[in-house]
Write an enzyme that holds these catalytic residues in place. Structure first.
Site, PDB file in Angstrom:
ATOM      1  N   LEU A 174      34.593  22.989  46.615  1.00 48.30           N
ATOM      2  CA  LEU A 174      35.607  22.025  47.043  1.00 48.30           C
ATOM      3  C   LEU A 174      36.122  22.392  48.431  1.00 48.30           C
ATOM      4  O   LEU A 174      36.358  23.560  48.718  1.00 48.30           O
ATOM      5  CB  LEU A 174      36.790  22.064  46.066  1.00 48.30           C
ATOM      6  N   GLU A 189      40.686  35.199  42.850  1.00 50.72           N
ATOM      7  CA  GLU A 189      42.136  35.376  42.685  1.00 50.72           C
ATOM      8  C   GLU A 189      42.769  34.238  41.892  1.00 50.72           C
ATOM      9  O   GLU A 189      43.774  34.436  41.210  1.00 50.72           O
ATOM     10  CB  GLU A 189      42.808  35.470  44.053  1.00 50.72           C
ATOM     11  N   ASP A 190      42.182  33.062  41.983  1.00 48.53           N
ATOM     12  CA  ASP A 190      42.799  31.908  41.327  1.00 48.53           C
ATOM     13  C   ASP A 190      42.736  31.958  39.806  1.00 48.53           C
ATOM     14  O   ASP A 190      43.444  31.215  39.136  1.00 48.53           O
ATOM     15  CB  ASP A 190      42.119  30.613  41.815  1.00 48.53           C
ATOM     16  N   ARG A 201      36.298  24.072  38.446  1.00 49.22           N
ATOM     17  CA  ARG A 201      36.531  25.511  38.462  1.00 49.22           C
ATOM     18  C   ARG A 201      36.919  26.074  37.088  1.00 49.22           C
ATOM     19  O   ARG A 201      37.081  27.296  36.951  1.00 49.22           O
ATOM     20  CB  ARG A 201      37.612  25.858  39.503  1.00 49.22           C
ATOM     21  N   ARG A 261      47.144  21.775  42.397  1.00 49.14           N
ATOM     22  CA  ARG A 261      46.411  22.527  41.374  1.00 49.14           C
ATOM     23  C   ARG A 261      47.305  23.078  40.262  1.00 49.14           C
ATOM     24  O   ARG A 261      46.864  23.237  39.118  1.00 49.14           O
ATOM     25  CB  ARG A 261      45.670  23.706  42.026  1.00 49.14           C
ATOM     26  N   HIS A 311      47.257  26.091  48.569  1.00 44.79           N
ATOM     27  CA  HIS A 311      48.036  26.881  47.616  1.00 44.79           C
ATOM     28  C   HIS A 311      49.284  27.441  48.297  1.00 44.79           C
ATOM     29  O   HIS A 311      49.323  27.551  49.527  1.00 44.79           O
ATOM     30  CB  HIS A 311      47.193  28.066  47.121  1.00 44.79           C
ATOM     31  N   CYS A 324      42.256  35.336  48.254  1.00 40.66           N
ATOM     32  CA  CYS A 324      41.585  34.797  47.062  1.00 40.66           C
ATOM     33  C   CYS A 324      40.236  35.435  46.793  1.00 40.66           C
ATOM     34  O   CYS A 324      39.663  35.212  45.733  1.00 40.66           O
ATOM     35  CB  CYS A 324      41.475  33.284  47.110  1.00 40.66           C
TER      36      CYS A 324
HETATM   37  C1  CIR Z   1      39.128  25.406  46.103  1.00 42.44           C
HETATM   38  O1  CIR Z   1      39.351  24.339  46.663  1.00 42.44           O
HETATM   39  O2  CIR Z   1      39.543  25.658  44.974  1.00 42.44           O
HETATM   40  C2  CIR Z   1      38.328  26.460  46.835  1.00 42.44           C
HETATM   41  N1  CIR Z   1      37.358  25.806  47.680  1.00 42.44           N
HETATM   42  C3  CIR Z   1      39.214  27.355  47.642  1.00 42.44           C
HETATM   43  C4  CIR Z   1      40.172  28.140  46.816  1.00 42.44           C
HETATM   44  C5  CIR Z   1      40.939  29.111  47.635  1.00 42.44           C
HETATM   45  N2  CIR Z   1      41.812  29.857  46.851  1.00 42.44           N
HETATM   46  C6  CIR Z   1      42.938  30.394  47.308  1.00 42.44           C
HETATM   47  O3  CIR Z   1      43.287  30.208  48.452  1.00 42.44           O
HETATM   48  N3  CIR Z   1      43.679  31.084  46.454  1.00 42.44           N
END
Ligand code: CIR
Length: 260
Positions: A21, A68-69, A89, A135, A168, A255
């Site tokens: 994404l 990290e997410d 995800r 999110r 985020h 992340c």
């Molecule tokens: C997303 O859109 O979920 C990933 N392409 C990027 C996530 C980045 N995560 C973060 O900054 N904690």
């Protein structure tokens, strides 16, 4: 004192990393360059005393490198597995939960209808800021707050849905000490941050706000010279890391690892 990390979960990007994404209009990432940047990031963690728990890349989840997410860890208390807000995800959490089970007997979980990306969670000592974002919803934030409260950890929410340019909460904030935050201008006047010592991110260097304190150093993305100078002036040793390929996928520096 800031707590020391001894371990970090990391996961290199799969070959189809570019299928993840993104809203950034910065071009298609080059996976080989992304892997090189990932290795340098891992090497920096090791230099600062962190042992790596390396998960396999998984092409089913092109965003899975952003580990990290998927969880929030309080090393002395346990871990909670998140429920990522993007459907693509959702399955990323399984491998992370398996890895964490080795270290924590009892894993909590964010459950429906809550959603939470831990990129929305900024820990500042015993207080945690939780971003309400595209999110992370209020239910997910409330579940996290309820999990943290028995440990004596307080929390507050920060609605970032109208803050332009950040995916985020931690795209715009970092905690360097329990009482010292790095903040972008768009967040600096939010009441949740009143009373904190603030390192203000210079306009144009907002991407650098997503820096991370790792033991005695601060990891910061390359290309933010004024922010770097401010951090050095505060007395921090810096690890300046190339993050360009991850930035193309809306990813920040924090992340790429789940530290504990
Ligand atoms: C997303 O859109 O979920 C990933 N392409 C990027 C996530 C980045 N995560 C973060 O900054 N904690």
């Amino acid at each position: 004192m800031f707590s020391r990390f001894t371990r970090a979960i990391v996961r290199p990007p799969a070959r189809n990393f570019a299928d993840g994404l993104t809203t950034a209009d910065l071009g298609t990432p080059d996976v080989d360059r992304a892997l090189t940047q990932h290795r340098a990031y891992c090497d920096a963690l090791v230099r600062h005393g962190v042992q790596l728990v390396m998960l396999d890349a998984d092409p089913r989840y092109p965003d899975a490198t952003f580990v990290e997410d998927t969880a929030l860890i309080r090393p002395d208390r346990g871990a909670i597995i998140t429920r990522p807000g993007a459907a693509s995800r959702a399955g990323e959490v399984d491998a992370v939960a398996d890895a964490l089970r080795v270290h924590f007997s009892d894993l909590a979980r964010v459950t429906e209808p809550g959603t939470l990306d831990a990129g929305d969670v900024c820990e500042a000592g015993d207080h945690v800021f939780i971003g309400i974002s595209q999110r992370t919803n209020s239910d997910g934030a409330a579940q996290l707050a309820a999990w943290l409260a028995p440990f004596g950890i307080t929390s507050s929410t920060v609605d970032i849905r109208d803050v332009p340019g950040i995916l985020h909460l931690k795209s715009g904030i970092a905690a360097l000490e329990p009482q010292r935050l790095v903040l972008i201008d768009a967040l600096v006047d939010h009441p949740a941050f009143a009373g904190y010592d603030v390192v203000r991110v210079p306009p144009g260097e907002e991407y650098g706000a997503n820096c991370v304190r790792v033991n005695d150093a601060v990891f910061v993305s390359a290309g933010q010279p004024q922010l770097e100078a401010q951090l050095r002036a505060c007395g921090y040793a810096l690890e300046v890391l190339e993050m360009g390929e991850y930035r193309k996928m809306d990813g920040g520096l924090s992340c790429l690892s789940l530290r504990f």
